[in-house]
Structures are given as C-alpha cells and as structure tokens.
Design a protein around this motif. Structure first.
Motif, short mmCIF file in Angstrom:
data_model
loop_
_atom_site.label_atom_id
_atom_site.label_comp_id
_atom_site.label_asym_id
_atom_site.label_seq_id
_atom_site.Cartn_x
_atom_site.Cartn_y
_atom_site.Cartn_z
N ARG A 8 0.85 -1.20 0.00
CA ARG A 8 0.00 0.00 0.00
C ARG A 8 0.88 1.24 0.00
NH1 ARG A 8 -0.72 2.11 5.33
NH2 ARG A 8 0.20 0.72 6.89
N THR A 9 0.29 2.32 -0.47
CA THR A 9 0.98 3.61 -0.45
C THR A 9 0.09 4.62 0.25
OG1 THR A 9 0.06 4.48 -2.53
CG2 THR A 9 2.01 3.06 -2.69
N GLU A 10 0.75 5.61 0.83
CA GLU A 10 0.02 6.71 1.48
C GLU A 10 0.54 8.03 0.94
OE1 GLU A 10 0.33 6.43 5.71
OE2 GLU A 10 -0.85 4.57 5.85
N GLY A 11 -0.27 8.71 0.16
CA GLY A 11 0.02 10.06 -0.30
C GLY A 11 1.32 10.20 -1.08
N ASP A 24 -0.26 12.75 -4.38
CA ASP A 24 -1.14 12.17 -3.35
C ASP A 24 -1.75 10.85 -3.81
OD1 ASP A 24 -2.32 12.14 -0.85
OD2 ASP A 24 -4.15 13.12 -1.57
N SER A 26 -2.61 7.15 -3.29
CA SER A 26 -2.79 6.13 -2.26
C SER A 26 -3.51 4.94 -2.88
CB SER A 26 -3.60 6.67 -1.08
OG SER A 26 -2.90 7.73 -0.45
N ALA A 28 -3.96 0.37 -2.45
CA ALA A 28 -3.77 -0.75 -1.52
C ALA A 28 -4.08 -2.05 -2.24
CB ALA A 28 -4.68 -0.58 -0.32
N GLY A 61 5.23 11.17 0.94
CA GLY A 61 4.43 9.95 1.02
C GLY A 61 5.26 8.74 1.44
N GLN A 62 4.56 7.59 1.58
CA GLN A 62 5.20 6.39 2.10
C GLN A 62 4.73 5.15 1.33
OE1 GLN A 62 3.81 7.00 6.21
NE2 GLN A 62 5.95 7.27 6.83
N ASN A 69 7.40 -0.23 6.66
CA ASN A 69 7.63 0.97 5.86
C ASN A 69 8.94 0.78 5.09
OD1 ASN A 69 8.26 3.55 4.88
ND2 ASN A 69 7.30 4.57 6.62
N THR A 71 9.87 2.77 2.43
CA THR A 71 10.06 3.97 1.61
C THR A 71 11.53 4.28 1.36
OG1 THR A 71 8.04 4.83 2.63
CG2 THR A 71 9.36 6.38 1.35
#
Length: 252
Positions: A8-11, A24, A26, A28, A61-62, A69, A71
């Motif tokens: 998954r990614t966040e932002g 941005d 995101s 999953a 983002g991550q 994590n 990243t």
C-alpha cells in the motif's frame, strides 16, 4: 495476524522541478490481488512503479510492504523482502539455456550463485525448483533452448520466470504484453492468472481487453492523480473514465 494489505501507499508524490508526475497517490493491494494500473500516456504510471520499487525516491508519502515501511529501502533489499519487478531483471542471459537462466536466478536467491555452474547433478534441489517454475509458466519444452533463440513472447515469459525465481509476494509488471502479438500476449496473461494467490500482481497495461479480462480491480491515473479505483464493471461504467481514457464506444 495477517496484514490486510500486502502493498500500500500513502500520499505518494513525485516532483521533477515544478512538474508533478504523481500527486497524493494512495493505493492498496490485498493478498492475491490482480490489480491493473491504467491511464493515458503521461499519467504517471511508470513513475509510480519506480517509487514502489525504489528506482525513484518519493518527494512525499510512504510505501508499505505488509506492515513494514520500505520507503527508504534500496531496490535490492525490496527484492529480498518480496517486491519484484520484471524490469529489475532487465537483462536476460542470452547465451544460456532457459533452464540455466532460471537455475542461476534461484542460486542467486539462495546465495550460492558463485558455484551455480558446478555439475548439474549436484544441483538436484535447485533444478527441480527451476523445472517446477518452467512447468508453471508453460516453458518446460523450452528448457534446453538458448534464450536468444526464443520468440519475443516467450522471452517475456522467461523474464517473468526470473522474477518469480526471487520468490516474490508482490510482482510488478510494466506492460508485460507490449510488442507481443495478441495470441502470445493472451498466453502470458493466462499464465499469470494461474499463478498461486500468494503472489499478488500489480500491472500496467494499455490493452483494455486484457485489463478487463484479467484484473480484479483497476486504478485509473490521470495527470498523476488517482481519478478512480474500482472493479472492472465499475470502471467500465464510469463516465469520467470513458471521457478521459476509454472512449464512449468502449466497454459500455
């Protein structure tokens, strides 16, 4: 407890100077996903894959692999963690047979690649693993053929075999059917569809017939942003997707 998502990614954002390639983003992927990433040229699809694999660092983002994590992890470590991209195996072993190529990749994963060429009779376990993988990809009849002699479509299958030899939990494919005749591209996706559910797949593909037949879920990128995400039926009926990508006459 098994994590809900394998990737998954966040932002996620990526900026080149003043140009925003991704903004941005995101997404999953659950375990066993067959997830397509589509969008017009310049939508930021490959840039996103490059951030997932560590080719490019995100501007913000991550990225998470399971609950870790990743990243800031380099590409090589991500592969060892189970995140593999066919592009990372970008040079086939042209002078080796298909079996030798896959055997080398398996030995590399096991940390014994420096001695992979010792008499094959001493590599029984690795050979059996390689042959099992070749059978899985319908490549067993090509096992003793030199890689450079194969048709392009089957070379792409060998590339996928090398990626699978790393034992990935997530396989990223950037247009695996590009440049391949329709019949051969269907074979590639039939093979991919038959992979066990412990391998989750995220793929970029421009052939919408393949996307709608193979994907369980689709993310649409436009201008570096997620326009929408949904099942093939939801994407096919979304008027925004039709307007910017599919065209009114397709998949209605």
């Amino acid at each position: 407890m098994t994590p809900q998502y394998v990737l998954r990614t966040e932002g996620l954002c990526r900026q080149f100077g003043t140009f925003k390639a991704n903004s941005d983003v995101s997404i999953a992927l659950p375990h066993g996903a067959r997830h397509a990433l589509i969008g017009p040229n310049g939508a930021g699809k490959t840039t996103l894959i490059n951030m997932l694999t560590g080719v490019l660092p995100p501007s913000a983002g991550q990225v998470f692999l399971r609950e870790e994590n990743i990243t800031s992890l380099p590409q090589s470590v991500r592969v060892k963690r189970g995140l593999t991209r066919t592009f990372q195996i970008n040079t086939l072993f042209w002078g080796l047979t298909v079996l030798e190529s896959v055997l080398l990749a398996i030995c590399e994963r096991k940390g014994v690649a420096t001695a992979w060429w010792r008499p094959l009779s001493q590599r029984t376990e690795e050979i059996e693993e390689a042959m099992t993988l070749l059978r899985q990809l319908h490549l067993e009849r090509d096992a003793q053929r030199i890689t450079r002699s194969l048709p392009y479509g089957r070379q792409r299958l060998v590339e996928i075999a090398l990626a699978l030899a790393t034992k990935p939990s997530v396989l990223l494919l950037d247009e695996p059917a590009a440049g391949i005749p329709a019949g051969e591209s269907r074979e590639i996706f039939e093979v991919l569809a038959a992979l066990p559910s412990d391998v989750s797949i995220l793929f970029i593909e421009h052939d919408m017939d393949i996307v709608f037949r193979f994907a369980q879920r689709i993310t649409v990128l436009v201008g570096g942003k997620v326009l929408t995400d949904g099942t093939p039926a939801e994407i096919a009926s979304d008027p925004r997707v039709k307007e910017v990508y599919l065209g009114e006459s397709e998949h209605v």
